[in-house]
Design an enzyme around this catalytic site. Structure first.
Site, PDB file in Angstrom:
ATOM      1  CD  GLU A  70      -1.759   1.748   2.799  1.00  0.00           C
ATOM      2  OE1 GLU A  70      -2.079   1.004   3.752  1.00  0.00           O
ATOM      3  OE2 GLU A  70      -1.384   2.934   2.956  1.00  0.00           O
ATOM      4  CG  HIS A  71       3.577   2.714   3.261  1.00  0.00           C
ATOM      5  ND1 HIS A  71       4.358   3.625   3.913  1.00  0.00           N
ATOM      6  CD2 HIS A  71       2.544   2.451   4.086  1.00  0.00           C
ATOM      7  CE1 HIS A  71       3.828   3.899   5.095  1.00  0.00           C
ATOM      8  NE2 HIS A  71       2.724   3.202   5.227  1.00  0.00           N
ATOM      9  CD  GLU A 142       2.667   3.480   9.248  1.00  0.00           C
ATOM     10  OE1 GLU A 142       3.350   3.449   8.185  1.00  0.00           O
ATOM     11  OE2 GLU A 142       1.445   3.244   9.282  1.00  0.00           O
TER      12      GLU A 142
END
Lengths: 430, 425
Positions: A70-71, A142
């Site tokens: 996704e990133h 993150e």
């Protein structure tokens, strides 16, 4: 293109399944300034064991790869996709959950170009060794950020307690160690298997003209070479019904303690209306027992065991389900005991009266109406439901059919000592 | 593109604002009570709405009150306090289903207005004052709200710079109340203040949804009538300006430094150059394509976030950034350089175009929600001017580069605050 009318709600939903298998839904909302669109794949953190496209054997992929992918979708050879949307007056975002990955934007202008950008960037993967390596550091940060978040640790701690094998217990972002193993070839393998239009859903809601949007999408998709794909084979280990661990206590740098009690679902395998009714009914049951107008809430609040942060929820997907209740508390052990005892007593039916059921139904109907004022809620929830063959617009009619006997029966079957578990966060003892 | 059609009607004791729209499945009612921010009343005002919302004469326990709301198809009722410039605002909000979407066609709107009257004007009393136990419980909750500011380091830094930068000015206070003043409040004190607020506050009632104007006017007039009062207008912000920048350093055992830089803009909502200030703020530090983001974060890698935010009624711009401790001087230097760059006109036509587009986009998206709409419209009440949304958007769009530079030149750094690690850590 099908038009589905919802008279009582005064909404019209437009739908077509394209030749390449993509499900496209359009919900025009008159009077709204913004358009919100989500492009979602039925691929999430639990899908770590599958047969890749054009292969025959099952493979297992590193934890956190769906989120990693996704990133990387936002980084292209030409530049950063966020900036591209920003120049077109839109704000873009994405998220990965246990079962799906969604890419989205919202804007009040340039809807056509933003929609094209959304479809194109998700369908043009670009992964290199260099970009993959760079991301490991960022996602590592993150992961550390989540590690510091007590509410997140509490939630995941409870899930880890519940499951012996099911991959829902794996952190969605993975760990610093697990993502170190990710390569660009693995990303392409996952991408090609799961990001096929037949495994995806596009939902567009807001200030749009359905025929124009459908035409734009069709023209965009028509020129893209997607081969036919048969159903994706995903594998899950057998999961015993009982919880793996009864209690876990985490010491963290906090001022208030927290406590969550969980109930693991053992009756799985439903889909469609049956699943929807079960989910709604379980949430209705929890509301009757713990809602703000219940006697239990009053007692727990006045005894200082719960505060404004107290909440409860039941969720089910294909293959797993659970209820969670709790929040901040000065007395984590006392709260855990009380919640467990109220739950185990649920089958007696003391809290479950016809009158409180009727009131709770009304409350849920009102909450649903409020929720569908939000284009974001509609797009995201509809997609989640559709992936389980449920229909968001059936919520109210199905709510109305729930009877008190059904709720009582659910209380008897759902709660059981061997499927209860507790997770707590307490201040570090210095 | 639809904006709004607000109709304002003078009722007895308050202004009624009706925004008829078919957009929503619900009707939204917001009651606002405004008074000058003062040390004598801020703590009472931080407590009062929470006491009023917990019970009333007809619903004397929270359980009964919440059960009634559940019956009204889960009417969503909550209270809030805030400050707008140097005015304190208490808000009471109810959002509930519009019965045209239900099988059951009883008028929920009338019930909601009756409920609002009940909450505001028929409180639960004991010996001629508020119910003792309720006041006690809500004082505990109030203390928790005030204390929670200290737990969240970003909020803490914001509240500390506000205390320091505006020492001696009303704006230094935060709206929940003053910690030391909570405990001494008695049910009698609170009740006396309640009577004063009901009789003297500046009152506005917003009703948003698919409603009939004449019906709303009739219903609200029937249920809610209050003594007339003088309006209170926004005090003209004191134009204090500092000759030397004030620097404040706090130390705590934390892992990341919180840098705040406070500026006085000398421009308020309603001023001619307010629009230029908005565009200036957007280019300077308002969005992810801004100078702060590009220079503090991307180029120098000093921060995960670096942004600026406007307060529109006192005339403040706040820059916030989370940085590693040793980078304090470097960060301050870079931020000062960005402001100087804005003053020199060092930004492109594309920057201006993109920023205007994003500001307008944000405004339009905000008014897609009924609560967002009320907050945008309330700026007019707070400032005493009457700017239509279409005008607001047109004026942003028409802003010139020169006007942006002029706004940049007005902005003055007042105070720097840094929350950093302990000595010898």
């Amino acid at each position: 293109m099908e038009k589905i009318q919802f008279d009582q709600l005064q909404e019209e939903l437009y739908y077509e399944k394209l030749d390449n298998g993509l499900d496209v839904y359009i919900l025009p909302k008159k009077g709204f300034n913004k358009t919100y669109a989500t492009f979602t794949t039925k691929y999430g953190s639990i899908d770590n064991h599958f047969i890749p496209l054009n292969q025959n054997d099952f493979v297992k992929v590193p934890d956190g790869i769906a989120h990693f992918l996704e990133h990387k979708m936002f980084e292209k050879e030409e530049g950063d996709v966020f900036q591209h949307f920003s120049k077109q007056g839109a704000s873009a975002n994405a998220f990965t959950s246990f079962t799906r990955t969604a890419y989205l934007f919202s804007s009040t202008s340039n809807v056509d170009s933003n929609l094209s950008t959304l479809l194109n960037f998700v369908q043009e993967p670009y992964f290199t060794e260099k970009t993959v390596e760079k991301e490991k550091g960022i996602i590592g940060q993150e992961i550390r950020m989540y590690e510091d978040n007590p509410d997140w640790r509490l939630y995941f701690g409870l899930i880890q307690n519940m499951f012996h094998h099911h991959p829902v217990k794996i952190d969605i972002a993975g760990t610093v160690e697990s993502i170190a193993d990710i390569t660009k070839d693995m990303l392409y393998e996952c991408y090609e298997t799961f990001y096929h239009p037949s495994n995806m859903l596009l939902f567009v809601v807001g200030s749009v003209e359905p025929n124009e949007v459908m035409k734009l999408v069709k023209d965009n998709q028509k020129n893209k070479p997607f081969k036919n794909q048969s159903e994706i084979k995903r594998k899950f280990e057998e999961e015993p019904p009982s919880v793996a661990r009864e209690k876990q206590v985490l010491e963290m740098n906090v001022q208030s303690s927290k406590c969550l009690v969980g109930i693991k679902e053992n009756q799985l395998g439903q889909k469609g209306d049956e699943m929807l009714k079960k989910e709604l009914m379980t949430n209705v049951m929890l509301d009757m027992m713990f809602g703000k107008s219940s006697d239990h809430y009053f007692e727990l609040y006045n005894e200082g065991l719960i505060d404004e942060s107290f909440s409860y929820d039941y969720t089910q997907e294909q293959g797993f389900g659970f209820a969670m209740l709790g929040g901040d508390t000065r007395h984590p052990d006392k709260l855990a005991e009380r919640l467990k005892s109220i739950l185990l007593n649920a089958s007696s039916g003391e809290d479950l009266t016809k009158e409180s059921l009727e009131r709770t139904k009304k409350k849920k109907i009102g909450a649903f109406l409020r929720a569908i004022n939000s284009p974001e809620y509609i797009a995201n929830q509809f997609t989640r439901y559709a992936f389980n063959e449920m229909d968001l617009f059936k919520v109210v009619p199905i709510l109305e059919t729930i009877t008190i006997d059904e709720v009582k029966e659910r209380a008897v079957n759902f709660v059981s000592e061997d499927r209860l578990t507790v997770c707590q966060v307490i201040p570090k003892s210095s | 593109m639809t904006l709004t059609n607000e109709v304002i009607h003078k009722q007895k004791g308050y202004r009624l604002h009706i925004v008829k729209t078919e957009k929503y499945k619900t009707n939204t009612i917001v009651w606002k009570m405004k008074a000058p921010l003062s040390e004598d009343s801020v703590t009472l005002r931080g407590l009062l709405p929470h006491v009023l919302q917990s019970s009333s004469n007809a619903y004397p326990t929270t359980t009964k009150l919440r059960s009634y709301l559940d019956e009204l198809y889960g009417a969503h009722f909550f209270v809030d306090v805030g400050k707008k410039g140097e005015q304190h605002v208490m808000s009471f909000s109810i959002e509930l289903a519009n019965e045209k979407f239900l099988k059951d066609q009883t008028s929920l709107l009338e019930k909601a207005i009756a409920f609002l009257k009940e909450i505001l004007l028929q409180p639960l009393l004991e010996d001629g004052a508020f119910h003792k136990e309720t006041v006690q419980k809500e004082k505990e909750n109030q203390l928790q709200r005030i204390e929670s500011i200290y737990d969240d380091k970003m909020r803490y830094a914001n509240s500390r710079i506000t205390e320091e930068m505006f020492k001696g000015e009303a704006f230094s206070m935060q709206p929940y109340g003053i910690k030391g003043k909570v405990d001494p409040i008695t049910p009698r004190d609170l009740f006396d203040y309640y009577e004063k607020a009901i009789n003297e506050d500046d009152l506005d009632l917003y009703i948003v949804g698919d409603v009939e104007e004449s019906e709303v006017i009739e219903l609200t007039n029937r249920y809610i009538q209050l003594p007339e009062r003088n309006g209170n207008t926004r005090p003209k912000g004191e134009v204090a300006s500092r000759s030397n920048v004030k620097e404040v350093i706090d130390r705590q055992p934390i892992s990341q430094g919180k840098l705040n830089m406070g500026y006085r803009t000398f421009i308020q909502f309603g001023d001619q150059d307010y629009y230029a200030l908005q565009v200036f703020n957007g280019i300077f530090g308002g969005f992810s394509h801004s100078k702060l983001f590009a220079n503090v974060r991307e180029k120098a890698s000093l921060a995960y976030y670096a942004a600026s935010r406007l307060e529109s009624h006192k005339g403040v711009m706040m820059v916030m950034s989370g940085i590693d401790f040793p980078n304090y001087n470097q960060a301050v230097t870079i931020i000062n350089e960005q402001l100087e760059a804005m003053r020199q006109g060092d930004f492109s036509e594309e920057d201006i175009r993109q920023t205007k587009a994003v500001i307008i986009n944000q405004l339009l998206e905000t008014i897609d929600t009924s609560r967002g709409l009320v907050e945008v419209l309330y700026h007019n009440v707070v400032s005493g001017v009457d700017i239509e949304l279409t005008t607001w958007i047109e004026k942003i769009d028409a802003t010139t580069k020169d006007e942006i530079v002029q706004a940049a030149k007005k902005v003055q750094l007042d105070t720097i605050y840094f929350l950093t690690e302990q000595e010898g850590a």
